[in-house]
Design a protein around this motif. Structure first.
Motif, PDB file in Angstrom:
ATOM      1  N   VAL A  64       1.044  -1.356  -0.069  1.00 19.86           N
ATOM      2  CA  VAL A  64       0.188  -0.100   0.162  1.00 19.86           C
ATOM      3  C   VAL A  64       0.976   1.333  -0.063  1.00 19.86           C
ATOM      4  N   ALA A  65       1.822   1.107   0.909  1.00 18.83           N
ATOM      5  CA  ALA A  65       2.769   2.500   0.749  1.00 18.83           C
ATOM      6  C   ALA A  65       3.443   2.529  -0.406  1.00 18.83           C
ATOM      7  N   ALA A  66       3.826   1.611  -1.271  1.00 20.14           N
ATOM      8  CA  ALA A  66       4.707   1.771  -2.133  1.00 20.14           C
ATOM      9  C   ALA A  66       3.708   2.371  -3.480  1.00 20.14           C
ATOM     10  N   ALA A 291      -1.873   1.050  12.310  1.00 20.15           N
ATOM     11  CA  ALA A 291      -1.816   0.337  10.954  1.00 20.15           C
ATOM     12  C   ALA A 291      -2.370  -1.042  11.290  1.00 20.15           C
ATOM     13  N   ARG A 292      -1.839  -1.954  12.329  1.00 20.77           N
ATOM     14  CA  ARG A 292      -2.054  -3.268  12.703  1.00 20.77           C
ATOM     15  C   ARG A 292      -3.791  -3.307  12.942  1.00 20.77           C
ATOM     16  N   ALA A 293      -4.308  -2.312  13.667  1.00 18.55           N
ATOM     17  CA  ALA A 293      -5.950  -2.741  13.673  1.00 18.55           C
ATOM     18  C   ALA A 293      -6.521  -2.848  12.270  1.00 18.55           C
ATOM     19  N   LEU A 294      -5.869  -2.059  11.335  1.00 20.11           N
ATOM     20  CA  LEU A 294      -6.638  -1.955  10.022  1.00 20.11           C
ATOM     21  C   LEU A 294      -6.361  -3.354   9.384  1.00 20.11           C
ATOM     22  N   LEU A 295      -5.039  -3.705   9.478  1.00 20.12           N
ATOM     23  CA  LEU A 295      -4.628  -4.988   8.748  1.00 20.12           C
ATOM     24  C   LEU A 295      -5.133  -6.194   9.418  1.00 20.12           C
ATOM     25  N   ARG A 296      -5.567  -6.110  10.932  1.00 18.14           N
ATOM     26  CA  ARG A 296      -6.203  -7.388  11.406  1.00 18.14           C
ATOM     27  C   ARG A 296      -7.495  -7.408  11.385  1.00 18.14           C
ATOM     28  N   ALA A 297      -8.251  -6.115  11.008  1.00 22.92           N
ATOM     29  CA  ALA A 297      -9.845  -5.885  10.791  1.00 22.92           C
ATOM     30  C   ALA A 297     -10.223  -6.554   9.555  1.00 22.92           C
ATOM     31  N   GLU A 298      -9.402  -6.822   8.565  1.00 20.05           N
ATOM     32  CA  GLU A 298      -9.864  -7.180   7.205  1.00 20.05           C
ATOM     33  C   GLU A 298     -11.122  -8.307   7.064  1.00 20.05           C
ATOM     34  N   THR A 299     -10.851  -9.152   7.869  1.00 18.19           N
ATOM     35  CA  THR A 299     -11.814 -10.208   7.532  1.00 18.19           C
ATOM     36  C   THR A 299     -13.104 -10.001   8.382  1.00 18.19           C
ATOM     37  N   LYS A 300     -12.901  -9.181   9.628  1.00 19.32           N
ATOM     38  CA  LYS A 300     -14.087  -8.896  10.130  1.00 19.32           C
ATOM     39  C   LYS A 300     -14.841  -7.741   9.733  1.00 19.32           C
ATOM     40  N   SER A 301     -14.468  -6.710   9.490  1.00 18.23           N
ATOM     41  CA  SER A 301     -14.916  -5.180   9.641  1.00 18.23           C
ATOM     42  C   SER A 301     -14.617  -4.689   7.804  1.00 18.23           C
ATOM     43  N   ALA A 303     -11.540  -3.872   6.639  1.00 17.50           N
ATOM     44  CA  ALA A 303     -10.701  -2.640   6.290  1.00 17.50           C
ATOM     45  C   ALA A 303      -9.952  -2.883   4.948  1.00 17.50           C
ATOM     46  N   SER A 304      -9.906  -1.952   4.321  1.00 17.82           N
ATOM     47  CA  SER A 304      -9.181  -2.154   2.688  1.00 17.82           C
ATOM     48  C   SER A 304      -8.079  -1.435   2.597  1.00 17.82           C
ATOM     49  N   ASP A 305      -7.209  -1.646   1.427  1.00 11.68           N
ATOM     50  CA  ASP A 305      -6.125  -1.066   1.323  1.00 11.68           C
ATOM     51  C   ASP A 305      -6.343   0.349   1.405  1.00 11.68           C
ATOM     52  N   ALA A 306      -7.420   0.820   0.560  1.00 14.54           N
ATOM     53  CA  ALA A 306      -7.737   2.336   0.659  1.00 14.54           C
ATOM     54  C   ALA A 306      -7.716   2.721   2.245  1.00 14.54           C
ATOM     55  N   ASP A 307      -8.281   2.017   3.027  1.00 15.85           N
ATOM     56  CA  ASP A 307      -8.330   2.565   4.407  1.00 15.85           C
ATOM     57  C   ASP A 307      -7.030   2.787   4.789  1.00 15.85           C
ATOM     58  N   LEU A 308      -6.098   1.791   4.368  1.00 12.54           N
ATOM     59  CA  LEU A 308      -4.780   1.765   4.945  1.00 12.54           C
ATOM     60  C   LEU A 308      -4.051   2.804   4.196  1.00 12.54           C
ATOM     61  N   GLY A 309      -4.298   3.054   3.214  1.00 13.62           N
ATOM     62  CA  GLY A 309      -3.720   4.422   2.462  1.00 13.62           C
ATOM     63  C   GLY A 309      -4.054   5.692   3.132  1.00 13.62           C
ATOM     64  N   GLN A 310      -5.399   5.786   3.534  1.00  9.77           N
ATOM     65  CA  GLN A 310      -6.049   6.813   3.990  1.00  9.77           C
ATOM     66  C   GLN A 310      -5.253   7.200   5.471  1.00  9.77           C
ATOM     67  N   LEU A 311      -5.006   6.013   6.301  1.00  8.99           N
ATOM     68  CA  LEU A 311      -4.181   6.320   7.534  1.00  8.99           C
ATOM     69  C   LEU A 311      -2.860   6.802   7.321  1.00  8.99           C
ATOM     70  N   LEU A 312      -2.134   6.351   6.269  1.00  9.23           N
ATOM     71  CA  LEU A 312      -0.989   6.903   5.944  1.00  9.23           C
ATOM     72  C   LEU A 312      -0.894   8.350   5.680  1.00  9.23           C
ATOM     73  N   HIS A 313      -1.936   8.878   4.879  1.00 13.38           N
ATOM     74  CA  HIS A 313      -2.124  10.045   4.464  1.00 13.38           C
ATOM     75  C   HIS A 313      -2.551  10.899   5.732  1.00 13.38           C
ATOM     76  N   ASP A 314      -3.475  10.328   6.640  1.00 16.38           N
ATOM     77  CA  ASP A 314      -3.693  11.151   7.973  1.00 16.38           C
ATOM     78  C   ASP A 314      -2.510  11.502   8.935  1.00 16.38           C
ATOM     79  N   CYS A 315      -1.814  10.419   8.879  1.00 17.12           N
ATOM     80  CA  CYS A 315      -0.464  10.558   9.882  1.00 17.12           C
ATOM     81  C   CYS A 315       0.536  11.452   9.095  1.00 17.12           C
ATOM     82  N   VAL A 316       0.688  11.479   7.877  1.00 19.53           N
ATOM     83  CA  VAL A 316       1.563  12.399   7.076  1.00 19.53           C
ATOM     84  C   VAL A 316       1.093  13.955   7.443  1.00 19.53           C
ATOM     85  N   SER A 317      -0.233  14.135   7.449  1.00 19.35           N
ATOM     86  CA  SER A 317      -0.717  15.508   7.457  1.00 19.35           C
ATOM     87  C   SER A 317      -0.681  16.083   8.638  1.00 19.35           C
TER      88      SER A 317
END
Ligand code: SAM
Ligand code: SF4
Ligand code: SF4
Length: 342
Positions: A64-66, A291-301, A303-317
């Protein structure tokens, strides 16, 4: 910082125009030594294994980061070589489109055994921490034995073909002065690049003080008096933390990472992922982006690659302009170097 022309909207650019292309991945908080400038001497409580990201989770995060422009990785820790089968992670990361540089920072103790598999797996570059060539001083710093193993690791890495191996030495007043010339001689005679890193307030025991920092300028003066003038080397990248020099006699190079006396935050391009999957936008930030919460949430709720990407953007902002070590209201971060990933 001028942005390259081929930057797309989804790249990780903060409020100050800094483009983030560099990710430091901590693969463990464990270590086989206890450097006083990093870890506590005793009773270290490590994260339980199940809290650490798996290789699959790290790989997904990096993919996702790449996709958001991260192209350089550095594996660190703790001591990354205590993470079992690290070469298998490197193999996975080396196959991710967009990742064109993978480096590793290690204390070198386990390197002699692993150098060949790391090289085959696709590791490009190695930084090896070496603060002294004296076994008694090594023990005083690391509270463990093992200098010879580190030296064996360095030579094994050269033997399997790693080029441009860098040695990192901490720069601490009343400790490092006596090590400067022997380390420089060792580096010059073995075709190694040496970098001194100023002591930062990231030691677990909280003993850092401004006057314990041995500045890069002081070390430079000592080296010039002992050897010959140092000539500046043009920066390869504006975001590189080190200022590099070559010895005027043509034998070897030396670099200074001066985060305290000459902060370089204005050109910072780095993000960090802790071993337990928290993104940090600065070594001195206390905020975790989970990020771990999103990575591990995938099967339950879901969380998509887009969610992870958004987290990265929020962190950088949310990144602050600088660390503020020399400000009166500076607060040491809640985690020490080995817990964040240096
Ligand atoms: N264990 C590996 C090693 O020592 O190379 C990798 C992790 S270590 C945290 C990464 C780098 O951080 C090392 O080069 C170490 O010297 C540096 N470091 C640790 N604590 C530091 C501090 N308080 N100030 C400056 N550098 C520090
Ligand atoms: Fe371990 Fe590296 Fe920290 Fe030393 S600097 S205690 S080797 S993680
Ligand atoms: Fe980047 Fe923070 Fe280090 Fe400054 S202190 S260079 S902003 S990580």
């Amino acid at each position: 910082m001028p942005l390259p022309l081929n930057i797309s909207d989804n790249h990780l650019i903060d409020r100050f125009g800094r483009l983030h292309t560099n990710l430091r991945l901590s693969v463990t908080d464990r270590c086989n030594i206890r450097c006083f400038y990093c870890m506590p001497a005793e009773n270290v409580v490590f994260r339980p294994r199940e809290e650490l990201l798996s290789f699959e989770e790290i790989e997904r995060f990096v993919r996702v980061a790449a996709g958001l422009g991260i192209n350089k990785l550095r594996l660190t820790g703790g001591e990354p070589l205590v993470r079992s089968e690290l070469h298998k992670l490197i193999e996975r990361l080396a196959n991710i489109p967009g990742i064109d540089d993978i480096a590793l920072t290690t204390n070198g103790l386990l390197l002699a055994d692993q150098a060949a598999v790391l090289q085959t797996a696709g590791l490009h570059r190695l930084n090896i921490s070496l603060d002294t060539l004296n076994e008694a001083t090594f023990e005083r710093i690391s509270r463990r034995t093992g200098l010879q193993k580190v030296l064996d690791g360095i030579f094994a890495a050269q033997k399997v073909g790693f080029k441009k191996i860098r040695l990192n030495a901490i720069a601490i007043r009343d400790l490092t002065e006596s090590e400067i010339i022997p380390l420089a001689e060792f580096a010059r005679s073995n075709n190694l690049e040496l970098r001194f890193i100023e002591f930062m307030p990231l030691d677990a025991e909280g003993n850092w003080q401004q006057d314990k920092v041995l500045t890069g300028q002081t070390i430079r003066d000592i080296l010039e008096a002992a050897f010959c003038p140092l000539e500046p080397v043009e920066r390869q990248e504006v975001s590189q933390p080190a200022v590099d020099f070559r010895f005027a006699d043509g034998i070897g190079r030396i670099g200074f990472i001066n985060p305290v006396s000459e902060p370089f935050c204005g050109n910072c391009n780095r993000l960090r992922l802790t071993a337990e999957g928290q993104i940090r936008n600065c070594l001195f930030s206390d905020v975790d982006w989970d990020a771990r919460a999103l990575l591990r949430a995938e099967t339950k709720s879901g969380a998509s690659d887009a969610d992870l990407g958004q987290l990265l953007h929020d962190c950088v902002s949310a990144k602050q302009p600088a660390h503020g070590i020399s400000e009166n209201d500076f607060q040491k971060p809640n985690l020490a170097m080995y817990q964040i990933g240096g």
